[in-house]
Motif scaffolding. Structure first.
Motif, PDB file in Angstrom:
ATOM      1  N   UNK A 168      -0.503  -6.787  -1.159  1.00 13.69           N
ATOM      2  CA  UNK A 168      -0.590  -5.865  -2.288  1.00 13.69           C
ATOM      3  C   UNK A 168       0.326  -6.334  -3.414  1.00 13.69           C
ATOM      4  N   UNK A 177      -6.007  -4.430  -5.897  1.00 15.80           N
ATOM      5  CA  UNK A 177      -4.641  -4.061  -5.502  1.00 15.80           C
ATOM      6  C   UNK A 177      -3.759  -5.279  -5.288  1.00 15.80           C
ATOM      7  N   UNK A 227      -4.999   1.207  -1.205  1.00 16.26           N
ATOM      8  CA  UNK A 227      -3.877   0.288  -1.331  1.00 16.26           C
ATOM      9  C   UNK A 227      -2.798   0.438  -0.281  1.00 16.26           C
ATOM     10  N   UNK A 254       4.189  -5.297  -4.022  1.00 23.64           N
ATOM     11  CA  UNK A 254       5.075  -5.962  -3.065  1.00 23.64           C
ATOM     12  C   UNK A 254       5.360  -7.398  -3.501  1.00 23.64           C
ATOM     13  N   UNK A 269      -0.179  -3.075   5.154  1.00 20.59           N
ATOM     14  CA  UNK A 269      -0.655  -3.636   3.893  1.00 20.59           C
ATOM     15  C   UNK A 269      -0.311  -2.594   2.857  1.00 20.59           C
ATOM     16  N   UNK A 270       0.450  -2.958   1.853  1.00 22.21           N
ATOM     17  CA  UNK A 270       0.744  -1.972   0.833  1.00 22.21           C
ATOM     18  C   UNK A 270       1.941  -2.302  -0.005  1.00 22.21           C
ATOM     19  N   UNK A 271       2.363  -1.303  -0.761  1.00 25.87           N
ATOM     20  CA  UNK A 271       3.433  -1.491  -1.742  1.00 25.87           C
ATOM     21  C   UNK A 271       4.790  -1.475  -1.048  1.00 25.87           C
TER      22      UNK A 271
END
Lengths: 406, 169
Positions: free
Chosen positions: A326, A369, B38, A329, B65-67
């Motif tokens: 993503x 994303x 997301x 990150x 999976x992600x921020x």
């Protein structure tokens, strides 16, 4: 000739202490978000805060001095895009210029028709201005774009009707850097008798623009993307085109933009334009070379994909998406290595939704994303690119280790 | 908070995440989130008996999976749940997760809920697979998670239909 001055944000100037884990700091690869003000620009601005502080509408010598500086700046801005000085209106931001162009042209010409055509990859201020007009009863058509972000000229021709008054297409995408065929769009609009506005916030001063040859009627330019100060921008309004002011007040800027003139910012903007104009040809070559090195380097990473067109793009823009990880990150990881990058446009980094531009070019949300925008500028060196190409694969690998998708 | 709105604690977990990767041996798996939004979090637990004969989460890990917020909440939930009994683990709420991270930006608060959901789904998975009684509260939570999964799938049908899963699972 170039790099007379050190980068204004070099580590010494930013006062960042060396950290043993972070070998290098201050590699700025987010020039599309904003740029530092060139020290040469600051130098010419300073007197306009001090001894030359006058108000352009005052009758005394202070006022005349300020007015003279304003008109000189107008000539400089006009010269860059081959316009006449009286066709340039200074504003406070590209957002304001876009609002003025779209709302102003729509409101002044609504007797002719109430239909406006835009692209789906416009900056938010254009999309929202159109949205605002839709609420007032205007009809808005959003053209489709192909996988590179290019509009289809035939579709544009078909979309223009008797009711159409304005076509607004972004000159260069702020996210994916795609350059639209301005001349062809201008030709079509002129033939059909509709106004053509282009948001050139990202291309103004970076690539050659000729409003006459390209048959552009309204054009937005921005200062803080070209090493000028924030708080200044301009709108080119072709002689004879009617627009309605959106700020009510005094008779500044030919009665089209009320409000005391921000002389220091505008003088700085003009100086920034001069420098860009002088260095443009060399800078385009230099940045294109660096950009292509960056793109081919990043694409060597497995599961990295380029967004936008391989060649029809701004010399300073590269945009990618990565499988399985993503964007935020990636950006924060790069930040810890002293590399400043962006997920998409700076304005939408506070939102959670994927970029409307990437969705418009056909990316799925989960692909959008994973996007990363790297934009180069005046102080970007080959060393910076080498450093990024060394760090980025590690960052991608680290995040993929954490990711459930492999 | 630094310029990104994340606390030092969040950044610590993000930079050096704890317990990531797939457990070699696990008996409960919770999968939550949606790639389209997301955030995706897979949480693995290995439940076994302690000396007193009580069931504890002996081992735990995740794949996310992600921020930044998604990764750091995943990391912190494994810290909070490791070594806890099932009941203790079920009592961890999203405020505890946020607190352990020194707070989260308002826009990212949902990530703490994602972490809690993943943990309860993993425990639910363990209890069902091992034919053990599932507390009523946990059943309710499982139904809520399933419902919201459906809502999201419905909302993003357009993309899932096109075969959104380019990502091999």
């Amino acid at each position: 000739m170039r790099k007379i001055y050190p980068a204004p944000f070099s580590k010494k100037r930013r006062g960042i202490k060396k950290n043993k884990n972070k070998k290098r700091r201050g590699v700025y690869l987010d020039y599309a978000a904003t740029t530092p003000v060139d020290p040469r620009v600051i130098k010419v601005m300073i007197p306009y805060f001090k001894e030359k502080f006058g108000n352009t509408v005052s009758l005394h010598s202070f006022g005349r001095e300020a007015k003279e500086a304003l008109e000189k700046s107008r000539e400089v801005a006009a010269d860059l895009i081959k316009a006449k000085p009286k066709e340039i209106i200074f504003t406070s931001s590209a957002t304001e210029s876009n609002n003025l162009a779209i709302k102003g042209a729509a409101l002044a010409n609504q007797k002719k028709g109430r239909h406006i055509i835009i692209s789906p990859i416009e900056h938010l201020c254009v999309l929202e201005s159109a949205q605002w007009l839709a609420k007032q009863g205007f009809k808005i058509t959003k053209l489709a774009v192909d996988k590179y972000g290019l509009i289809n000229l035939n579709e544009l021709k078909k979309a223009i009707s008797q009711e159409t008054i304005l076509v607004s297409i972004i000159s260069a995408s702020n996210e994916i850097g795609t350059l639209q065929p301005l001349q062809e769009i201008g030709q079509i609009c002129r033939q059909k008798g509709v106004y053509f506005h282009t948001d050139a916030a990202q291309s103004f001063g970076k690539i050659p623009i000729d409003v006459n040859q390209m048959k552009i009627d309204l054009l937005t330019g921005c200062s803080h993307k070209i090493y000028g100060p924030k708080g200044a921008a301009c709108l080119f309004v072709r002689d004879g085109i009617k627009i309605e002011p959106i700020l009510s007040g005094g008779e500044h800027e030919f009665g089209l933009r009320a409000g005391t003139i921000n002389v220091p910012a505008i003088v700085g903007f003009a100086e920034a334009i001069k420098l860009c104009q002088k260095e443009m040809a060399v800078e385009i070559k230099r940045l294109t070379k660096l950009r292509d090195k960056l793109i081919s380097g990043v694409l060597k990473i497995k599961g990295a994909h380029l967004n936008g067109h391989p060649t029809k793009r701004l010399p300073n823009n590269a945009n990618f998406w990565f499988d399985f990880i993503e964007g935020e990150s990636i950006v924060i990881q790069l930040d810890s290595f002293g590399l400043a990058a962006s997920t998409g446009s700076a304005c939408s980094s506070l939102k959670l939704e994927p970029s409307h531009v990437l969705l418009a070019v056909g990316l799925k949300p989960q692909e959008a994303h994973g996007s990363l925008r790297l934009t180069l500028g005046r102080w970007t060196t080959e060393k910076d690119i080498d450093y990024l190409l060394k760090v980025l694969p590690k960052v991608v690998e680290k995040l993929r280790k954490i990711s459930p998708f492999k | 908070m630094n310029q990104t709105g994340y606390t030092k604690e969040v950044m610590k977990h993000f930079q050096k995440p704890h317990h990531y990767g797939r457990l070699k041996k696990y008996n409960g798996l919770g999968k939550v989130g949606n790639v389209i939004c997301g955030d995706v979090l897979w949480l693995y637990i290995n439940v076994s008996k302690n000396k007193k004969g009580g069931e504890i989460i002996k081992n735990i890990s995740y794949e996310t999976y992600g921020c930044v917020a998604a990764i750091s909440t995943s990391s912190v939930i494994t810290d909070l749940a490791k070594g806890k009994t099932i009941n203790e683990a079920l009592n961890i709420d999203k405020d505890k997760v946020a607190k352990a991270l020194g707070g989260l930006p308002p826009l990212k608060m949902h990530c703490s809920l994602l972490a809690i959901d993943a943990l309860s789904e993993a425990i639910y998975d363990y209890l069902i697979k091992h034919k053990k009684p599932v507390p009523e509260k946990l059943k309710e939570r499982h139904r809520r998670i399933e419902r919201s999964k459906k809502i999201i799938e419905e909302r993003y049908k357009k993309w899932t239909k096109k075969g959104a899963s380019t990502k091999k699972e």
